[in-house]
Design a protein around this motif. Structure first.
Motif, PDB file in Angstrom:
ATOM      1  N   THR A  13       0.759  -1.213   0.055  1.00  0.00           N
ATOM      2  CA  THR A  13      -0.151  -0.034   0.051  1.00  0.00           C
ATOM      3  C   THR A  13       0.785   1.199  -0.035  1.00  0.00           C
ATOM      4  O   THR A  13       1.649   1.354   0.864  1.00  0.00           O
ATOM      5  N   THR A  16      -0.341   6.940  -4.488  1.00  0.00           N
ATOM      6  CA  THR A  16      -0.395   6.819  -5.651  1.00  0.00           C
ATOM      7  C   THR A  16      -0.453   8.097  -6.330  1.00  0.00           C
ATOM      8  O   THR A  16      -0.592   9.221  -5.992  1.00  0.00           O
ATOM      9  N   THR A  19      -4.543   7.758  -9.380  1.00  0.00           N
ATOM     10  CA  THR A  19      -5.484   6.669  -9.295  1.00  0.00           C
ATOM     11  C   THR A  19      -6.695   7.297  -8.216  1.00  0.00           C
ATOM     12  O   THR A  19      -6.233   7.957  -7.406  1.00  0.00           O
ATOM     13  N   ASP A  20      -7.914   7.102  -8.616  1.00  0.00           N
ATOM     14  CA  ASP A  20      -9.075   7.655  -7.758  1.00  0.00           C
ATOM     15  C   ASP A  20      -9.215   6.721  -6.682  1.00  0.00           C
ATOM     16  O   ASP A  20      -9.378   7.383  -5.527  1.00  0.00           O
ATOM     17  N   LEU A  21      -9.263   5.532  -7.028  1.00  0.00           N
ATOM     18  CA  LEU A  21      -9.322   4.679  -5.675  1.00  0.00           C
ATOM     19  C   LEU A  21      -8.394   3.436  -5.686  1.00  0.00           C
ATOM     20  O   LEU A  21      -8.519   2.755  -6.523  1.00  0.00           O
ATOM     21  N   SER A  22      -7.235   3.213  -4.741  1.00  0.00           N
ATOM     22  CA  SER A  22      -6.529   2.255  -4.897  1.00  0.00           C
ATOM     23  C   SER A  22      -6.879   1.081  -4.025  1.00  0.00           C
ATOM     24  O   SER A  22      -7.684   0.820  -3.592  1.00  0.00           O
ATOM     25  N   ASP A  25     -10.013  -1.342  -1.449  1.00  0.00           N
ATOM     26  CA  ASP A  25     -11.464  -1.549  -1.484  1.00  0.00           C
ATOM     27  C   ASP A  25     -11.578  -2.672  -2.122  1.00  0.00           C
ATOM     28  O   ASP A  25     -10.738  -3.347  -2.649  1.00  0.00           O
ATOM     29  N   ALA A  28     -10.376  -1.351  -7.629  1.00  0.00           N
ATOM     30  CA  ALA A  28      -9.631   0.049  -7.749  1.00  0.00           C
ATOM     31  C   ALA A  28     -10.598   0.853  -8.831  1.00  0.00           C
ATOM     32  O   ALA A  28     -11.369   0.205  -9.715  1.00  0.00           O
ATOM     33  N   LEU A  29     -10.552   2.259  -8.700  1.00  0.00           N
ATOM     34  CA  LEU A  29     -11.131   2.962  -9.609  1.00  0.00           C
ATOM     35  C   LEU A  29      -9.897   3.958 -10.427  1.00  0.00           C
ATOM     36  O   LEU A  29      -9.381   4.613  -9.692  1.00  0.00           O
ATOM     37  N   GLN A  31      -9.178   6.541 -13.887  1.00  0.00           N
ATOM     38  CA  GLN A  31      -9.711   7.452 -14.916  1.00  0.00           C
ATOM     39  C   GLN A  31      -9.169   7.466 -16.028  1.00  0.00           C
ATOM     40  O   GLN A  31      -7.984   8.236 -16.067  1.00  0.00           O
ATOM     41  N   TRP A  81      -0.991   1.840 -14.578  1.00  0.00           N
ATOM     42  CA  TRP A  81      -1.273   1.284 -13.423  1.00  0.00           C
ATOM     43  C   TRP A  81      -1.048  -0.182 -13.385  1.00  0.00           C
ATOM     44  O   TRP A  81      -0.810  -0.900 -14.571  1.00  0.00           O
ATOM     45  N   ILE A 115      -2.161  -0.717  -7.848  1.00  0.00           N
ATOM     46  CA  ILE A 115      -3.676  -0.298  -7.530  1.00  0.00           C
ATOM     47  C   ILE A 115      -4.464  -1.407  -6.796  1.00  0.00           C
ATOM     48  O   ILE A 115      -5.660  -1.256  -6.718  1.00  0.00           O
TER      49      ILE A 115
END
Ligand code: ADP
Ligand code: MG
Length: 322
Positions: A13, A16, A19-22, A25, A28-29, A31, A81, A115
């Motif tokens: 971890t 980033t 990256t919107d969400l790494s 969760d 990952a999200l 864009q 990514w 990510i």
């Protein structure tokens, strides 16, 4: 005793860049940039097959990402990514921290965010998926080579295979050459800047992971063309050529340059009108680029020796099921 979640938190971890969400969760999200295509590739490294189980963990970490970054280079894509799925035989924090250090050194150098991934117990096995971006329609493919195009390679060819042969006791390399060859084997340098510079210049490209003859063969097959290359023009470390010839004779050296894998240099084709621009790119990137032959009609790869005789190729390239 730390759990799977401790391993993920402690070693995989990191902050980033894009990256919107790494990690953390269920997914990952990201864009993607406007007007780009995503280039996606995966490569698995298995202990005992792709690296020695007792190899330096830093090197394993570097190489597991670098071979994936190299696929982005070969596509002319900007790597961005990656995910890392890893099976570990044991929870060895020294091994993990060194592995992570190698992995993230490569990630930082090539602008890649880690990510997500998966962490599980099992025989050591590392699978990385990488995503990169390329402006719509500009990715370099294997399929664009045309008769008359020049064939080029970056860097030196055969060094990684010679380093491996030394470790296997097949040849003896002297100190400086050995260092260069082991660096090539353990810490390959993906040619990302070259791949990006070759957009709209190269007609096809591939990274040399299975050996020059085999990988050029993939371009020929995808492009439905043949090729003539000149063995003497293939760039090899000068000291390496001398050492390997002494050890094995000419036939031995041929094997390293034509079918030795793991170099992760780029092989690409380009129309002859691009020679000046390719020379400029070589100078700008301070990277050796060598014209080794030409694309022709047909489907065969012919390699000519120093006396211009067609050489008979041995088994070309590494094939896990060959
Ligand atoms: P799930 O149960 O949904 O599969 P996991 O517990 O496997 O989730 O993973 C938790 C989070 O940690 C996820 O975001 C996953 O992508 C990430 N992750 C797991 N292993 C790794 C790894 N080796 N490297 C990076 N991220 C990882
Ligand atoms: Mg999971």
């Amino acid at each position: 005793m730390s759990s799977e979640f401790d391993i993920i938190r402690d070693f995989f971890t990191r902050p980033t860049r894009h990256t919107d969400l790494s990690v953390g969760d269920d997914a990952a999200l990201i864009q993607p940039s406007p007007d780009t295509q995503l280039a996606i590739s995966a490569d698995m490294l298995v202990a005992g097959t792709h690296f020695f189980t007792d190899a330096a963990p830093y090197d394993i970490g570097w190489k597991s990402l670098a071979v994936n970054v190299s696929d982005m280079a070969a596509m002319g894509a900007q790597p961005k990514w990656a995910t890392l799925s890893i099976a570990l035989a044991e929870n060895d924090s020294h091994w993990l921290s060194e592995f992570a250090r190698g992995f993230f050194t490569c990630a930082d150098k090539f602008y890649v965010d880690l990510i997500g991934g998966d962490t599980t117990r099992g025989p050591l096995n590392i699978s990385v998926t990488i995503l990169g971006e390329s402006p719509q329609g500009q990715a370099l493919r294997r399929s664009g080579a045309k008769a008359g195009d020049d064939i080029w390679v970056s860097g030196h060819i055969g060094s990684a295979a010679a380093g491996l042969a030394h470790l296997q006791g097949k040849i003896m390399l002297e100190k400086d050459t050995l260092k260069a060859c082991l660096d090539a084997l353990h810490r390959p340098m993906p040619r990302v800047a070259l791949g990006l510079a070759l957009r709209n210049i190269a007609s096809s490209a591939i990274d040399i992971s299975d050996g020059l003859a085999a990988d050029l063969g993939h371009i020929l097959h995808a492009s439905a063309v043949g090729a003539e290359i000149y063995f003497a023009k293939i760039p090899k470390l000068p000291a390496l050529q001398a050492t390997v010839s002494l050890n094995n004779g000419h036939a031995g050296f041929e094997a390293y340059a034509l079918s030795g894998g793991d170099d992760y240099e780029l092989c690409f084709t380009a129309p002859q009108q691009q020679r000046q621009r390719i020379a400029d790119i070589s100078r700008e990137l301070d990277l050796k680029l060598t014209h080794i032959g030409n694309i022709c009609a047909g489907s065969a790869l012919t390699v000519y020796d120093a006396e211009n005789r067609a050489m008979v190729l041995q088994k070309s390239g590494y094939d896990h099921f060959g």
